[in-house]
Design an enzyme around this catalytic site. Sequence first.
Site, mmCIF file in Angstrom:
data_model
loop_
_atom_site.group_PDB
_atom_site.id
_atom_site.type_symbol
_atom_site.label_atom_id
_atom_site.label_comp_id
_atom_site.label_asym_id
_atom_site.label_seq_id
_atom_site.Cartn_x
_atom_site.Cartn_y
_atom_site.Cartn_z
ATOM 1 N N GLU A 15 0.824 -1.212 0.000
ATOM 2 C CA GLU A 15 0.000 0.000 0.000
ATOM 3 C C GLU A 15 0.861 1.265 0.000
ATOM 4 O OE1 GLU A 15 -3.948 -0.432 2.308
ATOM 5 O OE2 GLU A 15 -2.533 -1.726 3.360
ATOM 6 N N SER A 176 -6.176 -2.590 1.461
ATOM 7 C CA SER A 176 -6.464 -2.083 0.119
ATOM 8 C C SER A 176 -6.899 -3.195 -0.837
ATOM 9 C CB SER A 176 -5.258 -1.333 -0.467
ATOM 10 O OG SER A 176 -5.096 -0.107 0.204
ATOM 11 N N TYR A 245 -9.080 2.657 -5.896
ATOM 12 C CA TYR A 245 -8.110 3.704 -6.240
ATOM 13 C C TYR A 245 -7.967 4.025 -7.721
ATOM 14 C CZ TYR A 245 -6.813 2.344 -1.544
ATOM 15 O OH TYR A 245 -6.849 2.032 -0.222
ATOM 16 N N ARG A 284 -11.129 2.843 11.426
ATOM 17 C CA ARG A 284 -12.335 2.799 10.591
ATOM 18 C C ARG A 284 -12.835 1.368 10.583
ATOM 19 N NH1 ARG A 284 -10.900 2.874 5.040
ATOM 20 N NH2 ARG A 284 -11.578 0.714 5.093
ATOM 21 N N ASP A 286 -15.261 -1.519 9.212
ATOM 22 C CA ASP A 286 -16.009 -1.887 7.999
ATOM 23 C C ASP A 286 -17.041 -2.967 8.345
ATOM 24 O OD1 ASP A 286 -14.092 -0.230 6.861
ATOM 25 O OD2 ASP A 286 -13.094 -1.793 5.701
ATOM 26 N N GLU A 300 -13.920 -5.788 9.381
ATOM 27 C CA GLU A 300 -12.571 -5.513 9.887
ATOM 28 C C GLU A 300 -12.487 -4.106 10.449
ATOM 29 O OE1 GLU A 300 -9.413 -4.657 7.311
ATOM 30 O OE2 GLU A 300 -10.615 -3.482 5.922
ATOM 31 N N ASN A 302 -9.539 -0.874 10.385
ATOM 32 C CA ASN A 302 -8.276 -0.381 9.844
ATOM 33 C C ASN A 302 -7.770 0.653 10.825
ATOM 34 O OD1 ASN A 302 -7.869 -1.471 6.974
ATOM 35 N ND2 ASN A 302 -10.047 -0.961 7.091
ATOM 36 N N GLY A 306 -7.243 4.888 5.051
ATOM 37 C CA GLY A 306 -6.970 5.847 3.974
ATOM 38 C C GLY A 306 -7.345 7.250 4.436
HETATM 39 P P1 ATP Z 1 -8.996 -2.041 3.420
HETATM 40 O O1 ATP Z 1 -8.509 -1.271 2.231
HETATM 41 O O2 ATP Z 1 -10.335 -1.549 3.869
HETATM 42 O O3 ATP Z 1 -7.990 -2.210 4.487
HETATM 43 P P2 ATP Z 1 -8.766 -4.941 3.137
HETATM 44 O O4 ATP Z 1 -7.737 -5.270 2.122
HETATM 45 O O5 ATP Z 1 -8.396 -5.059 4.559
HETATM 46 O O6 ATP Z 1 -9.346 -3.508 2.822
HETATM 47 P P3 ATP Z 1 -11.440 -6.154 3.378
HETATM 48 O O7 ATP Z 1 -12.022 -4.886 3.862
HETATM 49 O O8 ATP Z 1 -11.437 -7.300 4.308
HETATM 50 O O9 ATP Z 1 -9.970 -5.923 2.795
HETATM 51 O O10 ATP Z 1 -12.179 -6.608 2.041
HETATM 52 C C1 ATP Z 1 -12.102 -5.848 0.860
HETATM 53 C C2 ATP Z 1 -13.456 -5.758 0.193
HETATM 54 O O11 ATP Z 1 -13.913 -7.058 -0.213
HETATM 55 C C3 ATP Z 1 -14.557 -5.238 1.073
HETATM 56 O O12 ATP Z 1 -14.540 -3.835 1.086
HETATM 57 C C4 ATP Z 1 -15.807 -5.833 0.415
HETATM 58 O O13 ATP Z 1 -16.179 -5.119 -0.753
HETATM 59 C C5 ATP Z 1 -15.322 -7.185 -0.015
HETATM 60 N N1 ATP Z 1 -15.543 -8.220 1.009
HETATM 61 C C6 ATP Z 1 -14.623 -8.621 1.917
HETATM 62 N N2 ATP Z 1 -15.101 -9.609 2.686
HETATM 63 C C7 ATP Z 1 -16.344 -9.840 2.274
HETATM 64 C C8 ATP Z 1 -17.370 -10.781 2.658
HETATM 65 N N3 ATP Z 1 -17.167 -11.681 3.622
HETATM 66 N N4 ATP Z 1 -18.537 -10.728 1.984
HETATM 67 C C9 ATP Z 1 -18.765 -9.831 0.988
HETATM 68 N N5 ATP Z 1 -17.842 -8.940 0.577
HETATM 69 C C10 ATP Z 1 -16.650 -8.955 1.187
HETATM 70 MG MG MG Z 2 -11.745 -2.988 4.392
HETATM 71 MG MG MG Z 3 -8.253 -3.545 5.990
HETATM 72 MG MG MG Z 4 -6.521 -1.042 5.332
#
Ligand code: ATP
Ligand code: MG
Ligand code: MG
Ligand code: MG
Length: 343
Positions: A15, A176, A245, A284, A286, A300, A302, A306
């Site tokens: 990232e 991300s 992004y 944040r 989610d 999750e 964060n 961002g």
């Molecule tokens: P971030 O950039 O928020 O740190 P991240 O890489 O930690 O993202 P997640 O937030 O876990 O990843 O998942 C990324 C995206 O995938 C989510 O924003 C959502 O759109 C989708 N997603 C993740 N898990 C699920 C799930 N169990 N069911 C449906 N969609 C999901």
């Molecule tokens: Mg996320």
């Molecule tokens: Mg995340």
């Molecule tokens: Mg993140």
Amino acid sequence: SKTTIAVLHGGRSGEHEVSLRSAASIMDGLRDVGQYEVLPVFISREGIWTLEGVRVAILPEPGIGGLYVLEGEKAGEVIPVDVVFPVLHGTYGEDGTVQGLLELARIPYVGAGVPGSAIGMDKILMKAGLLAAGLPVGPYLWFTVADWEENKKQLLKQIEEELAFPCFVKPANLGSSVGISKAYDSAQLEKAINEALQYDRRVLVEKMLTGCEIECSVLGNDRPEASVPGEIIPCNDFYDYSAKYLDDNSGLEIPAKLAPETIKKVREMAVQTFIALDCAGLGRVDFFVDEKTGEMWIIEINTLPGFTSISMYPKLWEASGISFNELLQKLVKLALERFSQKE
Ligand code: ATP
Ligand code: MG
Ligand code: MG
Ligand code: MG
């Protein structure tokens, strides 16, 4: 006199680019406030720290109190730092590593400490922490590269039976959406797991959650508060890296159009998540919220979300009455407050 803030940006994670964008907005904001002296500390993809092109370091020894100059005319001198703002997303920044260095050096910093950062970055430990606190997490499985190599067939069968398709495959530590795939069948699942294993030795697979994707910002230390929630409307099949992004077509609905009682629950759960995972400063959270069934799940947190002027974290605070620059001032204050509690 001015408060000197070292803004760490770039970093060794996938990232890196995102961090550069967040840091540009944060440094502009801090300079705008007027009461801060901003030191832009760039961390290369290899992990080399530079301040305006000159190599610097933070030494894991208390009492030095700043950036130690490693080369040039000022080699050996220390540039004093009052607060570090680690604007780093993902591994080697959001995961407790940099926070550990700053603890040893005894320099105040913005955001969660070592355990909150580490647990917040590790989706397997995070889910365990949330479940232990009685918070709602969707069905999932996790395994190591060794499990995968030894029991591939059995794991594929178990995933299909317990989680069904489509499901989400994720490396345990990242952000991300890097390394995340949505798998629609067994062949895609196998490919997705191999892909996720490129980023981490541990992988989790999650059942696909339904409803809408909601995010909520949290601010504070021991008495954290939640912003109004917002909704993400991804332009792709899910909110993947390009939807976040590159495509620029994803929408943010602020505040989210949810029933007042749902909003209340989301805000309460965001604060409970922050406390359960021992976060500080900012986070944040989610969610997926299905108003048809009344279900709600935390995907999750964060701990260093961002942070460009158009990112969800500051936008949600703006909609809750705290401007971007006020938010920065509050974060610096929270960092100093937390530090003085520990002294
Ligand atoms: P971030 O950039 O928020 O740190 P991240 O890489 O930690 O993202 P997640 O937030 O876990 O990843 O998942 C990324 C995206 O995938 C989510 O924003 C959502 O759109 C989708 N997603 C993740 N898990 C699920 C799930 N169990 N069911 C449906 N969609 C999901
Ligand atoms: Mg996320
Ligand atoms: Mg995340
Ligand atoms: Mg993140």
